[in-house]
Write an enzyme that holds these catalytic residues in place. Structure first.
Site, PDB file in Angstrom:
ATOM      1  N   GLY A 195      17.128 -17.932 -83.669  1.00  0.00           N
ATOM      2  CA  GLY A 195      16.376 -17.169 -84.651  1.00  0.00           C
ATOM      3  C   GLY A 195      15.461 -18.087 -85.422  1.00  0.00           C
ATOM      4  N   GLN A 243      10.677 -20.914 -92.759  1.00  0.00           N
ATOM      5  CA  GLN A 243      10.828 -22.135 -91.955  1.00  0.00           C
ATOM      6  C   GLN A 243       9.514 -22.627 -91.371  1.00  0.00           C
ATOM      7  OE1 GLN A 243      14.324 -20.368 -89.558  1.00  0.00           O
ATOM      8  NE2 GLN A 243      14.780 -22.541 -89.677  1.00  0.00           N
ATOM      9  N   CYS A 268      20.778 -25.107 -87.771  1.00  0.00           N
ATOM     10  CA  CYS A 268      19.507 -24.528 -88.233  1.00  0.00           C
ATOM     11  C   CYS A 268      18.378 -25.493 -87.906  1.00  0.00           C
ATOM     12  CB  CYS A 268      19.582 -24.305 -89.748  1.00  0.00           C
ATOM     13  SG  CYS A 268      18.093 -23.623 -90.470  1.00  0.00           S
ATOM     14  N   LEU A 269      17.271 -24.955 -87.403  1.00  0.00           N
ATOM     15  CA  LEU A 269      16.133 -25.817 -87.058  1.00  0.00           C
ATOM     16  C   LEU A 269      15.580 -26.539 -88.290  1.00  0.00           C
ATOM     17  CD1 LEU A 269      14.226 -23.464 -84.571  1.00  0.00           C
ATOM     18  CD2 LEU A 269      15.584 -25.494 -83.983  1.00  0.00           C
ATOM     19  N   HIS A 308      22.265 -15.138 -91.125  1.00  0.00           N
ATOM     20  CA  HIS A 308      21.716 -16.489 -91.320  1.00  0.00           C
ATOM     21  C   HIS A 308      20.212 -16.417 -91.627  1.00  0.00           C
ATOM     22  CE1 HIS A 308      21.329 -20.908 -90.027  1.00  0.00           C
ATOM     23  NE2 HIS A 308      20.073 -20.484 -90.114  1.00  0.00           N
ATOM     24  N   GLU A 309      19.490 -15.641 -90.821  1.00  0.00           N
ATOM     25  CA  GLU A 309      18.033 -15.544 -91.014  1.00  0.00           C
ATOM     26  C   GLU A 309      17.696 -14.811 -92.308  1.00  0.00           C
ATOM     27  OE1 GLU A 309      16.434 -17.455 -89.232  1.00  0.00           O
ATOM     28  OE2 GLU A 309      17.899 -17.715 -87.633  1.00  0.00           O
ATOM     29  N   HIS A 346      17.696 -17.002 -95.271  1.00  0.00           N
ATOM     30  CA  HIS A 346      16.468 -17.804 -95.430  1.00  0.00           C
ATOM     31  C   HIS A 346      15.463 -17.082 -96.329  1.00  0.00           C
ATOM     32  CE1 HIS A 346      16.802 -21.343 -92.875  1.00  0.00           C
ATOM     33  NE2 HIS A 346      17.238 -20.625 -91.862  1.00  0.00           N
TER      34      HIS A 346
END
Ligand code: CO
Length: 161
Positions: free
Chosen positions: A50, A55, A93-94, A135-136, A139
Site C-alpha cells: 500500500g 508518503q 513501511c516504505l 495502516h494506510e 498515514h
C-alpha cells in the site's frame, strides 16, 4: 507516461500532518488521474502492499492498496466499522525503511470511500487487507506504525556490493 515518485521517509513533518479531504470535482481530472497512476506504479516498483499520499508529499486523503485484482484507490476513506477481535502481525513501511515491528489491528473493518471513477464504495476487509487499510488510513492522520508497534527491529539484510 507514469513515473516513480519520491518516497518521503521518517522523520518528516509531512508524515505527521493530518491530511485534508479531496474535493470530488477533482477526481476525474487528468492531473489527479495521473497522480493515481504514478502512486500505483511507485507502490508496485517498491514492492509495497500500500501507499498513502503523504508518503509522496501530498497531504490529501488518498491511498492505494495492492489487491488480488490490481491496485485499488481509496479517496476520502472512512473506516465505519471495526471488529472487536484484533490480530497481531509484523508490519513495515516504505517511509520507515528497514524497520519492522508487531502491530495489533482490528481483524475486520468496513470502509467507505470514493474510487477513481468518483463512485462511492463500501468494502468489508479481513486479514491482510484489513491490516493494510488501517495502516494506510493511519498515514492520513499523521500516524506511523512505529507509534504503536512492539518488538521494533531493524533488518537491512545482507550487504552485497
Ligand atoms: Co506505511
Amino acid at each position: 507516461m507514469t513515473k516513480i515518485l519520491k518516497i518521503i521517509t521518517n522523520p518528516n513533518k509531512i508524515l505527521r500532518k493530518k491530511s485534508k479531504d479531496i474535493p470530488l470535482q477533482n477526481v476525474k481530472s487528468k492531473p489527479f488521474q495521473d497522480l493515481l497512476d504514478n502512486m500505483a506504479e511507485t507502490m508496485l516498483k517498491k514492492d509495497g502492499v500500500g501507499l498513502a499520499a503523504p508518503q509522496i508529499g501530498e497531504n490529501i486523503r488518498l491511498f492505494v492498496i495492492n489487491t488480488k485484482v490490481g491496485p485499488e484507490f481509496f479517496i476520502n476513506p472512512v473506516i465505519i466499522k471495526k471488529s472487536w477481535a484484533k490480530e497481531t502481525a509484523e508490519e513495515g513501511c516504505l517511509s520507515v525503511p528497514n524497520f519492522f515491528g508487531k502491530v495489533k489491528r482490528h481483524r475486520q473493518v468496513v470502509v467507505d470511500y470514493i474510487n477513481r471513477k468518483n463512485v462511492k464504495q463500501r468494502v468489508e476487509a479481513t486479514g491482510l487487507m484489513a491490516r493494510v487499510i488501517q495502516h494506510e488510513n493511519d498515514h492520513l492522520d499523521g500516524a506511523l506504525f512505529i507509534d504503536i508497534a512492539t518488538d521494533i527491529h531493524e533488518f537491512t539484510g545482507e550487504e552485497n556490493d
